[in-house]
Design a protein around this motif. Structure first.
Motif, PDB file in Angstrom:
ATOM      1  N   THR A  79      15.925   7.227   7.345  1.00 28.21           N
ATOM      2  CA  THR A  79      14.727   7.151   7.995  1.00 28.21           C
ATOM      3  C   THR A  79      15.102   6.587   9.253  1.00 28.21           C
ATOM      4  OG1 THR A  79      13.793   6.467   5.621  1.00 28.21           O
ATOM      5  CG2 THR A  79      12.515   5.718   7.966  1.00 28.21           C
ATOM      6  N   PRO A  80      14.268   7.497  10.395  1.00 26.56           N
ATOM      7  CA  PRO A  80      14.387   6.973  11.795  1.00 26.56           C
ATOM      8  C   PRO A  80      13.166   6.078  12.082  1.00 26.56           C
ATOM      9  CG  PRO A  80      13.345   9.156  11.533  1.00 26.56           C
ATOM     10  CD  PRO A  80      13.484   8.733  10.430  1.00 26.56           C
ATOM     11  N   PRO A  81      13.228   5.530  13.228  1.00 28.18           N
ATOM     12  CA  PRO A  81      12.157   4.621  13.741  1.00 28.18           C
ATOM     13  C   PRO A  81      10.870   5.570  14.010  1.00 28.18           C
ATOM     14  CG  PRO A  81      14.089   4.129  14.945  1.00 28.18           C
ATOM     15  CD  PRO A  81      14.455   5.363  14.009  1.00 28.18           C
ATOM     16  N   CYS A  82       9.610   5.018  13.687  1.00 30.54           N
ATOM     17  CA  CYS A  82       8.528   5.836  14.029  1.00 30.54           C
ATOM     18  C   CYS A  82       8.446   5.944  15.655  1.00 30.54           C
ATOM     19  CB  CYS A  82       7.313   5.280  13.651  1.00 30.54           C
ATOM     20  SG  CYS A  82       6.754   3.784  14.295  1.00 30.54           S
ATOM     21  N   GLY A  83       7.367   6.585  16.196  1.00 28.88           N
ATOM     22  CA  GLY A  83       7.252   6.742  17.474  1.00 28.88           C
ATOM     23  C   GLY A  83       6.841   5.446  18.214  1.00 28.88           C
ATOM     24  N   LEU A 121      -3.097  -2.429  10.823  1.00 28.98           N
ATOM     25  CA  LEU A 121      -2.632  -3.583  11.173  1.00 28.98           C
ATOM     26  C   LEU A 121      -1.134  -3.757  10.789  1.00 28.98           C
ATOM     27  CD1 LEU A 121      -5.637  -6.014  10.887  1.00 28.98           C
ATOM     28  CD2 LEU A 121      -4.954  -4.767  12.816  1.00 28.98           C
ATOM     29  N   THR A 122      -0.966  -3.054   9.891  1.00 23.13           N
ATOM     30  CA  THR A 122       0.662  -2.853   9.394  1.00 23.13           C
ATOM     31  C   THR A 122       1.627  -2.740  10.538  1.00 23.13           C
ATOM     32  OG1 THR A 122       0.098  -1.577   7.416  1.00 23.13           O
ATOM     33  CG2 THR A 122       2.341  -1.407   8.401  1.00 23.13           C
ATOM     34  N   MET A 123       2.742  -3.516  10.524  1.00 20.69           N
ATOM     35  CA  MET A 123       3.874  -3.431  11.311  1.00 20.69           C
ATOM     36  C   MET A 123       5.006  -3.165  10.955  1.00 20.69           C
ATOM     37  SD  MET A 123       4.393  -4.437  14.603  1.00 20.69           S
ATOM     38  CE  MET A 123       2.811  -4.956  15.152  1.00 20.69           C
ATOM     39  N   CYS A 124       5.647  -2.343  11.647  1.00 19.18           N
ATOM     40  CA  CYS A 124       6.870  -1.901  11.071  1.00 19.18           C
ATOM     41  C   CYS A 124       8.175  -2.784  11.048  1.00 19.18           C
ATOM     42  CB  CYS A 124       7.483  -0.500  12.013  1.00 19.18           C
ATOM     43  SG  CYS A 124       6.423   0.792  11.749  1.00 19.18           S
ATOM     44  N   ALA A 125       9.381  -2.742  10.311  1.00 16.07           N
ATOM     45  CA  ALA A 125      10.391  -3.502  10.317  1.00 16.07           C
ATOM     46  C   ALA A 125      10.973  -3.690  11.508  1.00 16.07           C
ATOM     47  CB  ALA A 125      11.409  -3.058   9.464  1.00 16.07           C
ATOM     48  N   GLU A 126      11.226  -2.705  12.383  1.00 14.11           N
ATOM     49  CA  GLU A 126      11.694  -2.668  13.725  1.00 14.11           C
ATOM     50  C   GLU A 126      11.132  -3.492  14.796  1.00 14.11           C
ATOM     51  OE1 GLU A 126      11.217   0.113  12.005  1.00 14.11           O
ATOM     52  OE2 GLU A 126      12.249   1.579  12.333  1.00 14.11           O
ATOM     53  N   ARG A 127       9.594  -3.360  14.674  1.00 14.44           N
ATOM     54  CA  ARG A 127       8.999  -4.119  15.735  1.00 14.44           C
ATOM     55  C   ARG A 127       9.011  -5.631  15.143  1.00 14.44           C
ATOM     56  NH1 ARG A 127       3.772  -1.132  16.206  1.00 14.44           N
ATOM     57  NH2 ARG A 127       4.552   0.140  14.661  1.00 14.44           N
ATOM     58  N   CYS A 141      11.287  -7.133   8.335  1.00 17.81           N
ATOM     59  CA  CYS A 141      10.741  -5.824   7.426  1.00 17.81           C
ATOM     60  C   CYS A 141       9.491  -5.591   7.566  1.00 17.81           C
ATOM     61  CB  CYS A 141      10.899  -6.578   5.980  1.00 17.81           C
ATOM     62  SG  CYS A 141       9.617  -7.857   5.906  1.00 17.81           S
ATOM     63  N   ASN A 142       8.918  -4.535   6.881  1.00 19.03           N
ATOM     64  CA  ASN A 142       7.558  -4.053   7.485  1.00 19.03           C
ATOM     65  C   ASN A 142       6.779  -5.197   6.237  1.00 19.03           C
ATOM     66  OD1 ASN A 142       8.732  -2.590   5.026  1.00 19.03           O
ATOM     67  ND2 ASN A 142       7.244  -1.139   5.003  1.00 19.03           N
ATOM     68  N   ILE A 143       5.415  -5.173   7.362  1.00 19.74           N
ATOM     69  CA  ILE A 143       4.491  -6.127   6.761  1.00 19.74           C
ATOM     70  C   ILE A 143       3.059  -5.324   6.724  1.00 19.74           C
ATOM     71  CG2 ILE A 143       3.338  -8.270   6.874  1.00 19.74           C
ATOM     72  CD1 ILE A 143       5.669  -9.325   8.322  1.00 19.74           C
ATOM     73  N   TYR A 154       0.711  -1.236   0.104  1.00 14.69           N
ATOM     74  CA  TYR A 154      -0.082  -0.012   0.078  1.00 14.69           C
ATOM     75  C   TYR A 154       0.804   0.978   0.138  1.00 14.69           C
ATOM     76  CZ  TYR A 154      -3.161  -3.782   0.874  1.00 14.69           C
ATOM     77  OH  TYR A 154      -3.758  -4.899   0.557  1.00 14.69           O
ATOM     78  N   SER A 155       1.846   1.189   0.743  1.00 14.96           N
ATOM     79  CA  SER A 155       2.616   2.574   0.877  1.00 14.96           C
ATOM     80  C   SER A 155       4.024   2.471  -0.103  1.00 14.96           C
ATOM     81  CB  SER A 155       3.364   2.629   2.423  1.00 14.96           C
ATOM     82  OG  SER A 155       4.307   1.567   2.463  1.00 14.96           O
ATOM     83  N   LYS A 156       4.308   1.391  -0.500  1.00 17.43           N
ATOM     84  CA  LYS A 156       5.457   0.896  -1.254  1.00 17.43           C
ATOM     85  C   LYS A 156       6.667   1.270  -0.762  1.00 17.43           C
ATOM     86  CE  LYS A 156       2.550   0.323  -4.947  1.00 17.43           C
ATOM     87  NZ  LYS A 156       1.887  -1.083  -5.070  1.00 17.43           N
ATOM     88  N   PHE A 157       6.504   1.753   0.635  1.00 17.39           N
ATOM     89  CA  PHE A 157       7.713   2.302   1.494  1.00 17.39           C
ATOM     90  C   PHE A 157       8.296   1.048   2.049  1.00 17.39           C
ATOM     91  CE2 PHE A 157       9.731   4.279   4.912  1.00 17.39           C
ATOM     92  CZ  PHE A 157      10.394   5.320   4.313  1.00 17.39           C
ATOM     93  N   CYS A 158       9.485   0.380   1.348  1.00 19.77           N
ATOM     94  CA  CYS A 158       9.917  -0.958   2.000  1.00 19.77           C
ATOM     95  C   CYS A 158      11.199  -0.585   3.197  1.00 19.77           C
ATOM     96  CB  CYS A 158      10.608  -1.407   0.902  1.00 19.77           C
ATOM     97  SG  CYS A 158       9.566  -2.084  -0.291  1.00 19.77           S
ATOM     98  N   VAL A 159      11.177  -1.255   4.285  1.00 18.35           N
ATOM     99  CA  VAL A 159      11.902  -0.966   5.343  1.00 18.35           C
ATOM    100  C   VAL A 159      12.456  -2.312   5.795  1.00 18.35           C
ATOM    101  CG1 VAL A 159      12.389   0.048   7.625  1.00 18.35           C
ATOM    102  CG2 VAL A 159      10.623   0.985   6.132  1.00 18.35           C
ATOM    103  N   GLY A 160      13.692  -2.346   5.866  1.00 14.46           N
ATOM    104  CA  GLY A 160      14.583  -3.492   6.442  1.00 14.46           C
ATOM    105  C   GLY A 160      15.133  -3.179   8.077  1.00 14.46           C
TER     106      GLY A 160
HETATM  107  N1  THU Z   1       7.978   2.000   8.423  1.00 14.01           N
HETATM  108  C1  THU Z   1       8.742   1.143   9.043  1.00 14.01           C
HETATM  109  O1  THU Z   1       8.868  -0.328   8.770  1.00 14.01           O
HETATM  110  N2  THU Z   1       9.671   1.625   9.820  1.00 14.01           N
HETATM  111  C2  THU Z   1       9.915   2.862  10.078  1.00 14.01           C
HETATM  112  O2  THU Z   1      10.683   3.129  11.082  1.00 14.01           O
HETATM  113  C3  THU Z   1       9.154   3.905   9.531  1.00 14.01           C
HETATM  114  C4  THU Z   1       7.848   3.377   8.884  1.00 14.01           C
HETATM  115  C5  THU Z   1       6.896   1.279   7.646  1.00 14.01           C
HETATM  116  C6  THU Z   1       5.569   1.207   7.934  1.00 14.01           C
HETATM  117  C7  THU Z   1       4.791   1.153   6.759  1.00 14.01           C
HETATM  118  O3  THU Z   1       4.672   0.049   6.207  1.00 14.01           O
HETATM  119  C8  THU Z   1       5.652   1.881   5.939  1.00 14.01           C
HETATM  120  O4  THU Z   1       6.753   2.092   6.268  1.00 14.01           O
HETATM  121  C9  THU Z   1       5.082   3.432   5.757  1.00 14.01           C
HETATM  122  O5  THU Z   1       4.923   3.944   6.892  1.00 14.01           O
END
Ligand code: THU
Length: 142
Positions: A89-93, A56-62, A47-49, A27-33
């Motif tokens: 890109t820093p970790p989200c809150g 329900l999206t989960m960030c790569a860090e978590r 990775c983000n899923i 959905y976002s096309k924003f890939c994070v590892g």
């Molecule tokens: N995202 C991460 O995986 N880590 C971050 O530090 C920032 C955001 C992901 C969540 C979502 O899948 C996408 O990036 C856009 O927010």
């Protein structure tokens, strides 16, 4: 583990970059590892899923931290985050909270696909945390 090898970020950034290739970011096309290193040198990656139910999206860090904790890892040396952005890109809150709670004041190694990198401490990213220590200190104030 020597001080020199702890400072060397190439390996952990490579692990995070490899994990990014598995991102499910439909959905976002924003890939994070991400990659996390334990005190005994083991490395877990994630990775983000994303979900069609977006929240329900989960960030790569978590994902990475849940993988490591669920495998029994408890003590962490550093975490790396890689995305394809010029401004790193820093970790989200939400991830800052989880990194702090489960890893403490560890270095966060940021990287991109061009080889730019910067390392910040968690205490810089989350300077006044709400955590178990805070809860214990305030006790039951009634
Ligand atoms: N995202 C991460 O995986 N880590 C971050 O530090 C920032 C955001 C992901 C969540 C979502 O899948 C996408 O990036 C856009 O927010």
């Amino acid at each position: 583990m020597t001080v020199a090898s702890i400072a060397e970020t190439a390996d952990i950034l490579a692990a995070a970059t490899g994990a990014r290739n598995c991102a499910l970011a439909l959905y976002s096309k924003f890939c994070v590892g991400a990659a996390i290193e334990t005190e005994d040198g083991a490395v877990y990656t994630g990775c983000n899923i994303e979900s069609a139910a977006y929240e329900l999206t989960m960030c790569a860090e978590r994902v990475t931290i849940w993988k490591a904790l669920s495998e029994g890892a408890r003590r962490f040396r550093r975490i790396a985050v890689v995305a394809d952005t010029g401004q790193l890109t820093p970790p989200c809150g939400a991830c800052r909270q989880i990194i702090w709670e489960f890893c403490g004041d560890i270095p966060v190694v940021l990287g991109n696909l061009r080889g730019d990198t910067e390392t910040l401490m968690m205490s810089e990213l989350l300077p006044r945390p709400f955590d178990g220590k805070f809860l214990a200190e305030i006790g039951t104030e009634d």
